[in-house]
Design a protein around this motif. Sequence first.
Motif, mmCIF file in Angstrom:
data_model
loop_
_atom_site.group_PDB
_atom_site.id
_atom_site.type_symbol
_atom_site.label_atom_id
_atom_site.label_comp_id
_atom_site.label_asym_id
_atom_site.label_seq_id
_atom_site.Cartn_x
_atom_site.Cartn_y
_atom_site.Cartn_z
ATOM 1 N N THR A 54 0.842 -1.191 0.000
ATOM 2 C CA THR A 54 0.000 0.000 0.000
ATOM 3 C C THR A 54 0.881 1.245 0.000
ATOM 4 N N ASN A 55 0.284 2.342 -0.356
ATOM 5 C CA ASN A 55 1.004 3.617 -0.380
ATOM 6 C C ASN A 55 1.515 3.956 1.019
ATOM 7 N N ASN A 56 2.700 4.517 1.076
ATOM 8 C CA ASN A 56 3.359 4.933 2.315
ATOM 9 C C ASN A 56 3.739 3.768 3.230
ATOM 10 N N LEU A 65 10.585 -8.014 -2.122
ATOM 11 C CA LEU A 65 9.210 -7.534 -1.982
ATOM 12 C C LEU A 65 8.322 -8.045 -3.103
ATOM 13 N N ASP A 66 7.217 -8.709 -2.744
ATOM 14 C CA ASP A 66 6.194 -9.086 -3.717
ATOM 15 C C ASP A 66 5.319 -7.878 -3.992
ATOM 16 N N ILE A 67 5.087 -7.596 -5.256
ATOM 17 C CA ILE A 67 4.247 -6.466 -5.672
ATOM 18 C C ILE A 67 3.086 -7.044 -6.464
ATOM 19 N N ASP A 68 1.877 -6.841 -5.971
ATOM 20 C CA ASP A 68 0.675 -7.349 -6.631
ATOM 21 C C ASP A 68 -0.050 -6.204 -7.321
ATOM 22 N N LEU A 69 -0.309 -6.391 -8.624
ATOM 23 C CA LEU A 69 -0.983 -5.379 -9.428
ATOM 24 C C LEU A 69 -2.236 -5.963 -10.052
ATOM 25 N N LEU A 70 -3.261 -5.126 -10.202
ATOM 26 C CA LEU A 70 -4.493 -5.518 -10.866
ATOM 27 C C LEU A 70 -4.759 -4.523 -11.984
ATOM 28 N N ALA A 71 -4.816 -5.022 -13.218
ATOM 29 C CA ALA A 71 -5.080 -4.179 -14.385
ATOM 30 C C ALA A 71 -6.382 -4.648 -15.028
ATOM 31 N N THR A 72 -7.204 -3.694 -15.433
ATOM 32 C CA THR A 72 -8.468 -4.024 -16.102
ATOM 33 C C THR A 72 -8.657 -3.120 -17.316
ATOM 34 N N HIS A 118 11.183 5.753 -1.996
ATOM 35 C CA HIS A 118 11.210 5.281 -3.387
ATOM 36 C C HIS A 118 9.792 5.317 -3.953
ATOM 37 N N SER A 119 9.697 5.536 -5.264
ATOM 38 C CA SER A 119 8.396 5.502 -5.931
ATOM 39 C C SER A 119 8.288 4.232 -6.766
ATOM 40 N N LEU A 120 7.118 3.616 -6.707
ATOM 41 C CA LEU A 120 6.790 2.459 -7.531
ATOM 42 C C LEU A 120 5.639 2.895 -8.433
ATOM 43 N N THR A 121 5.806 2.751 -9.725
ATOM 44 C CA THR A 121 4.795 3.189 -10.687
ATOM 45 C C THR A 121 4.415 2.027 -11.584
ATOM 46 N N ALA A 122 3.119 1.850 -11.795
ATOM 47 C CA ALA A 122 2.616 0.806 -12.689
ATOM 48 C C ALA A 122 1.826 1.454 -13.819
ATOM 49 N N VAL A 123 1.970 0.882 -15.031
ATOM 50 C CA VAL A 123 1.220 1.323 -16.203
ATOM 51 C C VAL A 123 0.754 0.078 -16.943
ATOM 52 N N ALA A 124 -0.530 0.042 -17.297
ATOM 53 C CA ALA A 124 -1.087 -1.071 -18.070
ATOM 54 C C ALA A 124 -1.249 -0.628 -19.520
#
Length: 145
Positions: A54-56, A65-72, A118-124
């Motif tokens: 989660t943020n912060n 670190l496992d990073i879980d993303l959901l894209a729709t 650090h920033s984590l950014t996701a793009v679908a």
Amino acid sequence: MCRVLNPFHAANRTRRAVSMLVLIALLAGCNLHSGTPTPIPTPNIPTVQFQFPTNNSTILEGVDLDIDLLATDPGTGIARVELLIDDQPHQEGKPEVSPEVPTFTVKMNWLVQGVGTHSLTAVAYRLDGTASAPQTIIVDVVARQ
């Protein structure tokens, strides 16, 4: 005593009165509103969100670190998801069952390095290259004790 009306003064008063009425009408029109805001259409583009972390969040340095993303995507579907760490490409995930899927859950990882923020950014992305709005979270990396 007899008073003579000057037509010039009468015309000035009439002009001023008309100007004031026009100004009042314009100001009143600026304050009118229908009560319901006009909806702003959202573009038909893919979306992506972080499920974890989660943020912060605070994370220990050295953790995998496992990073879980959901894209729709209600349109043609998701073809890939890209993860950036501090604005640098880090990992990419693609669906295995077909070139595009309407909902895509992807797990990525990051060997956490560098104490600090650090920033984590996701793009679908769709197959045609249409991108989602980037979603960014911030994590705080702390040293192991």
